[in-house]
Design an enzyme around this catalytic site. Structure first.
Site, short mmCIF file in Angstrom:
data_model
loop_
_atom_site.label_atom_id
_atom_site.label_comp_id
_atom_site.label_asym_id
_atom_site.label_seq_id
_atom_site.Cartn_x
_atom_site.Cartn_y
_atom_site.Cartn_z
N ALA A 66 0.86 -1.18 0.00
CA ALA A 66 0.00 0.00 0.00
C ALA A 66 0.90 1.23 0.00
CB ALA A 66 -0.89 -0.02 1.23
N GLY A 112 0.80 -5.03 0.97
CA GLY A 112 -0.38 -5.16 0.11
C GLY A 112 -0.09 -5.86 -1.21
N GLU A 115 -0.19 -9.47 -0.38
CA GLU A 115 -1.61 -9.78 -0.14
C GLU A 115 -2.39 -9.87 -1.44
OE1 GLU A 115 -1.69 -6.44 2.62
OE2 GLU A 115 -2.43 -7.78 4.17
N GLU A 135 4.85 -4.82 7.16
CA GLU A 135 4.07 -3.77 7.84
C GLU A 135 4.54 -3.51 9.26
OE1 GLU A 135 2.81 -6.25 6.05
OE2 GLU A 135 1.16 -5.53 4.78
#
Ligand code: CAA
Length: 261
Positions: A66, A112, A115, A135
């Site tokens: 992200a 992300g 993911e 993260e």
């Protein structure tokens, strides 16, 4: 939709979605996620598209997570929860699309990005790729399903090792633990992904969708319920013209011509 952050191309029955923000290693900002969602709607509704490949622009990254600028600007817990739930919904849409999605992991797949890859049906990685859930280094946790899909793929211990350490692992290690399904030389990644996508695209698309549904549903339910679901999807496949064509073609010793009906 006029895409600014992704590139969508079609090659016969295969679509390629390329995350295209190479200056920030294809990090997923809000607009990119909106475009990914729109692309899934568009490609999902296109009967000519039978299989989708996701990859990243440039040689360095698939998706480096992200966008950390946006993460830094999240004002409070409620907004953070909404941020994660919204992203998760887009990945669920992709995971439940009635067509397979292949991740061609051409470089960093972090946070992300990892993911995103885990929500795909099959993961091919370049031998130069590196994967992880870093993260924890940012004072946050995975929010696009990483704490859930990672243990389902690699087991609880290995998932905790990655999530709690924030360490990245090379593609070969990701293959060893089941995080990716195939590792190929970087120069061959897209050829291999296209070859696999074309093979899948040549099958009956309804049967492909039913099979995908069964694996997805079955992975999240008990064996008896999952087998009942499989029986219902098998039944649906038996009601298709593709079943008649596939079985007839076999008996007539000729290639099947599936129509998706
Ligand atoms: N968001 C925003 N910008 C990013 C980014 C990200 N996730 N990842 C990299 N960038 C930017 C860098 O800031 C840098 O920008 P500038 O050129 O303007 O400085 C540019 O991309 C190139 O990156 P680096 O200079 O850092 O490249 P490097 O080769 O030295 O390192 C890297 C590569 C190890 C991948 C490093 O960029 C990195 O650690 N990136 C962050 C990875 C990360 O923490 N991802 C998780 C994000 S959180 C998340 O995803 C939450 C969730 O679950 C949804």
């Amino acid at each position: 939709m006029d895409y600014q952050n992704i590139i969508v191309t079609r090659e016969e029955n295969v679509a390629v979605v390329t995350f295209n923000r190479p200056k920030v290693l294809n990090a997923l900002n809000h607009e990119t996620m909106v475009e990914l969602s729109a692309a899934m709607d568009e490609l999902g509704a296109d009967p000519n598209v039978h299989c989708i490949i996701l990859t990243g622009a440039g040689e360095k990254a698939f998706v480096a997570g992200a966008d950390i600028n946006e993460l830094r600007a999240i004002p409070d817990a409620a907004t953070g929860a909404g941020f994660a739930a919204w992203g998760q919904a887009i990945l669920f849409k992709m995971e439940n699309l009635q067509k397979p999605v292949i991740a061609a992991i051409n470089g960093y797949a972090l946070g992300g990005g990892c993911e995103l890859a885990m929500a795909c049906d099959i993961r091919l990685a370049a031998d130069t790729a590196r994967l992880g859930q870093p993260e924890i280094n940012l004072g946050i946790i995975p929010g696009y399903g990483g704490t859930q899909r990672l243990p389902r793929l690699v087991g609880k211990g290995r998932a905790k090792l990655l999530i709690l350490s924030g360490d990245m692992i090379p593609a070969q290690e990701a293959l060893r633990i089941g995080l990716v399904d195939m590792v190929v030389p970087a120069a061959e990644l897209m050829d291999k992904a296209r070859e696999l996508a074309r093979k899948i695209a040549s099958k009956g698309p309804l049967a492909v969708a039913y099979a995908k549904n069964c694996v997805n549903v079955g992975a999240e339910t008990d064996l008896v319920t999952a087998c009942a679901y499989e029986a219902s999807q098998f039944g649906l496949s038996c009601g298709t013209a593709d079943r008649t064509e596939g079985t007839t073609a076999f008996l007539e010793k000729r290639p099947a011509q599936f129509k998706g009906k």
